[in-house]
Motif scaffolding. Structure first.
Motif, PDB file in Angstrom:
ATOM      1  N   LEU A  73      26.115   1.241  17.514  1.00  0.00           N
ATOM      2  CA  LEU A  73      25.479   1.556  18.729  1.00  0.00           C
ATOM      3  C   LEU A  73      24.275   0.372  19.079  1.00  0.00           C
ATOM      4  N   GLU A  74      24.304  -0.190  20.055  1.00  0.00           N
ATOM      5  CA  GLU A  74      23.145  -1.217  20.371  1.00  0.00           C
ATOM      6  C   GLU A  74      22.449  -0.545  21.584  1.00  0.00           C
ATOM      7  N   VAL A  75      21.015  -0.790  21.560  1.00  0.00           N
ATOM      8  CA  VAL A  75      20.417  -0.244  22.618  1.00  0.00           C
ATOM      9  C   VAL A  75      19.710  -1.470  23.008  1.00  0.00           C
ATOM     10  N   GLY A  76      19.923  -1.755  24.502  1.00  0.00           N
ATOM     11  CA  GLY A  76      19.394  -3.011  25.027  1.00  0.00           C
ATOM     12  C   GLY A  76      20.540  -4.138  25.058  1.00  0.00           C
ATOM     13  N   THR A  77      21.384  -4.198  25.978  1.00  0.00           N
ATOM     14  CA  THR A  77      22.285  -5.085  25.916  1.00  0.00           C
ATOM     15  C   THR A  77      22.041  -6.391  26.265  1.00  0.00           C
ATOM     16  N   GLY A  78      21.097  -6.557  27.214  1.00  0.00           N
ATOM     17  CA  GLY A  78      20.623  -7.777  27.753  1.00  0.00           C
ATOM     18  C   GLY A  78      21.745  -8.669  28.355  1.00  0.00           C
ATOM     19  N   SER A  79      21.715  -9.891  27.635  1.00  0.00           N
ATOM     20  CA  SER A  79      22.953 -10.747  27.936  1.00  0.00           C
ATOM     21  C   SER A  79      24.147 -10.415  27.330  1.00  0.00           C
ATOM     22  N   GLY A  80      24.201  -9.402  26.353  1.00  0.00           N
ATOM     23  CA  GLY A  80      25.410  -9.363  25.662  1.00  0.00           C
ATOM     24  C   GLY A  80      25.529  -9.913  24.325  1.00  0.00           C
ATOM     25  N   TYR A  81      24.873 -10.912  23.943  1.00  0.00           N
ATOM     26  CA  TYR A  81      24.795 -11.994  22.987  1.00  0.00           C
ATOM     27  C   TYR A  81      24.889 -11.103  21.535  1.00  0.00           C
ATOM     28  N   ALA A  82      23.941 -10.331  21.439  1.00  0.00           N
ATOM     29  CA  ALA A  82      23.941  -9.858  20.078  1.00  0.00           C
ATOM     30  C   ALA A  82      24.871  -8.794  20.042  1.00  0.00           C
ATOM     31  N   SER A  95      27.311  -0.533  23.660  1.00  0.00           N
ATOM     32  CA  SER A  95      25.895  -1.121  24.077  1.00  0.00           C
ATOM     33  C   SER A  95      25.643  -0.559  25.150  1.00  0.00           C
ATOM     34  N   VAL A  96      24.056  -0.006  25.188  1.00  0.00           N
ATOM     35  CA  VAL A  96      23.529   0.742  26.367  1.00  0.00           C
ATOM     36  C   VAL A  96      22.564  -0.050  26.887  1.00  0.00           C
ATOM     37  N   GLU A  97      22.575  -0.203  28.083  1.00  0.00           N
ATOM     38  CA  GLU A  97      21.412  -1.113  29.155  1.00  0.00           C
ATOM     39  C   GLU A  97      20.961  -0.189  30.234  1.00  0.00           C
ATOM     40  N   ARG A  98      19.749  -0.292  30.442  1.00  0.00           N
ATOM     41  CA  ARG A  98      19.176   0.555  31.360  1.00  0.00           C
ATOM     42  C   ARG A  98      19.301  -0.283  32.853  1.00  0.00           C
ATOM     43  N   GLU A  99      19.182  -1.466  32.797  1.00  0.00           N
ATOM     44  CA  GLU A  99      19.375  -2.315  34.088  1.00  0.00           C
ATOM     45  C   GLU A  99      20.768  -2.511  34.592  1.00  0.00           C
ATOM     46  N   PRO A 100      21.201  -1.833  35.677  1.00  0.00           N
ATOM     47  CA  PRO A 100      22.543  -2.021  36.019  1.00  0.00           C
ATOM     48  C   PRO A 100      22.964  -3.441  36.084  1.00  0.00           C
ATOM     49  N   GLY A 125      18.887   4.111  26.762  1.00  0.00           N
ATOM     50  CA  GLY A 125      19.368   4.074  25.380  1.00  0.00           C
ATOM     51  C   GLY A 125      18.497   4.941  24.594  1.00  0.00           C
ATOM     52  N   SER A 126      17.068   5.159  24.939  1.00  0.00           N
ATOM     53  CA  SER A 126      16.406   5.742  23.866  1.00  0.00           C
ATOM     54  C   SER A 126      17.265   7.283  23.544  1.00  0.00           C
ATOM     55  N   LEU A 127      18.139   7.652  24.382  1.00  0.00           N
ATOM     56  CA  LEU A 127      18.700   8.957  24.331  1.00  0.00           C
ATOM     57  C   LEU A 127      19.883   8.620  23.253  1.00  0.00           C
ATOM     58  N   PHE A 195       9.378  -8.269  20.738  1.00  0.00           N
ATOM     59  CA  PHE A 195      10.586  -7.640  21.681  1.00  0.00           C
ATOM     60  C   PHE A 195       9.822  -7.224  22.865  1.00  0.00           C
ATOM     61  N   VAL A 196      10.861  -7.168  24.002  1.00  0.00           N
ATOM     62  CA  VAL A 196      10.325  -6.629  25.215  1.00  0.00           C
ATOM     63  C   VAL A 196      10.135  -4.986  24.927  1.00  0.00           C
ATOM     64  N   PRO A 197       9.416  -4.258  25.675  1.00  0.00           N
ATOM     65  CA  PRO A 197       9.340  -2.793  25.532  1.00  0.00           C
ATOM     66  C   PRO A 197      10.642  -2.080  25.793  1.00  0.00           C
ATOM     67  N   LEU A 198      11.068  -0.850  24.996  1.00  0.00           N
ATOM     68  CA  LEU A 198      11.850   0.072  25.380  1.00  0.00           C
ATOM     69  C   LEU A 198      11.139   1.042  26.181  1.00  0.00           C
ATOM     70  N   ARG A 199      12.086   0.948  27.481  1.00  0.00           N
ATOM     71  CA  ARG A 199      11.417   1.845  28.722  1.00  0.00           C
ATOM     72  C   ARG A 199      12.194   2.895  28.934  1.00  0.00           C
ATOM     73  N   PRO A 200      11.456   4.108  29.073  1.00  0.00           N
ATOM     74  CA  PRO A 200      12.368   5.280  29.542  1.00  0.00           C
ATOM     75  C   PRO A 200      12.677   5.420  30.627  1.00  0.00           C
TER      76      PRO A 200
HETATM   77  N1  SAH Z   1      20.433  -7.923  22.664  1.00  0.00           N
HETATM   78  C1  SAH Z   1      19.925  -8.632  23.859  1.00  0.00           C
HETATM   79  C2  SAH Z   1      18.584  -8.768  24.212  1.00  0.00           C
HETATM   80  C3  SAH Z   1      17.975  -7.639  24.904  1.00  0.00           C
HETATM   81  S1  SAH Z   1      16.545  -7.766  25.478  1.00  0.00           S
HETATM   82  C4  SAH Z   1      20.576  -9.845  23.844  1.00  0.00           C
HETATM   83  O1  SAH Z   1      21.239 -10.208  22.860  1.00  0.00           O
HETATM   84  O2  SAH Z   1      20.618 -10.682  24.875  1.00  0.00           O
HETATM   85  C5  SAH Z   1      16.371  -5.791  25.715  1.00  0.00           C
HETATM   86  C6  SAH Z   1      16.974  -5.283  26.806  1.00  0.00           C
HETATM   87  O3  SAH Z   1      16.729  -3.748  26.313  1.00  0.00           O
HETATM   88  C7  SAH Z   1      16.441  -5.584  27.984  1.00  0.00           C
HETATM   89  O4  SAH Z   1      17.818  -6.042  28.709  1.00  0.00           O
HETATM   90  C8  SAH Z   1      16.127  -4.233  28.600  1.00  0.00           C
HETATM   91  O5  SAH Z   1      16.611  -4.076  30.086  1.00  0.00           O
HETATM   92  C9  SAH Z   1      17.030  -3.148  27.700  1.00  0.00           C
HETATM   93  N2  SAH Z   1      16.022  -1.723  27.756  1.00  0.00           N
HETATM   94  C10 SAH Z   1      14.722  -1.591  27.609  1.00  0.00           C
HETATM   95  N3  SAH Z   1      14.464  -0.313  27.649  1.00  0.00           N
HETATM   96  C11 SAH Z   1      15.810   0.324  27.531  1.00  0.00           C
HETATM   97  C12 SAH Z   1      16.349   1.747  27.404  1.00  0.00           C
HETATM   98  N4  SAH Z   1      15.670   2.781  27.577  1.00  0.00           N
HETATM   99  N5  SAH Z   1      17.400   1.897  27.459  1.00  0.00           N
HETATM  100  C13 SAH Z   1      18.544   0.800  27.374  1.00  0.00           C
HETATM  101  N6  SAH Z   1      18.080  -0.451  27.558  1.00  0.00           N
HETATM  102  C14 SAH Z   1      16.673  -0.755  27.732  1.00  0.00           C
END
Ligand code: SAH
Length: 201
Positions: A73-82, A95-100, A125-127, A195-200
């Motif tokens: 499970l990845e939290v924060g897909t972003g670009s999808g690279y990781a 991989s879960v991302e909060r920004e559609p 993704g914090s859930l 890292f950027v913050p994990l947002r609820p």
């Molecule tokens: N793994 C990514 C880097 C992601 S940056 C890559 O390889 O490109 C972190 C990402 O976490 C951002 O896209 C942000 O929108 C997302 N994020 C922040 N809070 C989140 C949450 N609660 N649930 C899911 N994604 C979240």
């Protein structure tokens, strides 16, 4: 990247090095940013977010040590690279991302490049992602003020989670490796990160 940024800085796992060598980072960037793809740093993507530094991606995956039959499970897909890199080392990635908009773009990139074992979902993704839980590996790509209990609950016994933690947004972030053993959860600190913050929500 492998010879100059990864090997000299602690990435020793040959599988991780092969996966890093196999994924074209430029494909996950905006065309204007592509010439920076192999610089040793995080880079801007849409929605004010970042693609992580390759060294940090490699060290997070090496620390979590996914096995070929495991689900990640990845939290924060972003670009999808990781997600693309880790998908080369495991059976399946959720991989879960909060920004559609980011989720949609990452999903299209992954499909175009043939990373067929990655599923991108939109949500908080914090859930975690209960539908496919539990997970042997959880990688969190955004900094948490406190470690979400839902994520710890979705780790298998023997499971590993890598997550950056900072109590206050100005504090240095501590990248931690959590392990779920027979007697519960423990962690050790790996190294400081940004890292950027994990947002609820
Ligand atoms: N793994 C990514 C880097 C992601 S940056 C890559 O390889 O490109 C972190 C990402 O976490 C951002 O896209 C942000 O929108 C997302 N994020 C922040 N809070 C989140 C949450 N609660 N649930 C899911 N994604 C979240």
């Amino acid at each position: 990247m492998v010879a100059e940024q990864l090997r000299p800085h602690g990435v020793t796992d040959e599988g991780v090095l092969r996966a890093m060598a196999a994924v074209p980072r430029e494909e996950f960037l905006h065309p204007k940013m592509r010439r920076h793809a192999y610089e040793d740093r995080a880079l801007a993507i849409d929605c004010g977010q970042t693609i992580s530094q390759p060294l940090v991606v490699a060290l997070m995956i090496q620390s979590a040590a996914p096995a070929p039959d495991e689900v990640v499970l990845e939290v924060g897909t972003g670009s999808g690279y990781a997600a693309a890199v880790v998908s080369r080392l495991c059976r399946k990635v959720i991989s879960v991302e909060r920004e559609p908009a980011l989720a949609e773009h990452a999903s299209a990139t992954l499909r175009r490049l043939g990373f067929d074992n990655v599923e991108v979902a939109v949500g908080d993704g914090s859930l975690g992602w209960p539908d496919d839980a539990p997970y042997a590996v959880i990688l969190v790509a955004a900094a948490a003020r406190e470690v979400p209990q839902a994520l710890l609950d979705q780790l298998t016994e023997g499971g590993r989670m890598v997550i950056p933690v900072a109590v206050n947004s100005d504090d240095p972030q501590d990248l931690r490796l959590y392990l779920r053993g027979p007697e519960g959860v423990s962690y050790r600190s790996l190294f400081p990160v940004l890292f950027v913050p994990l947002r609820p929500g």
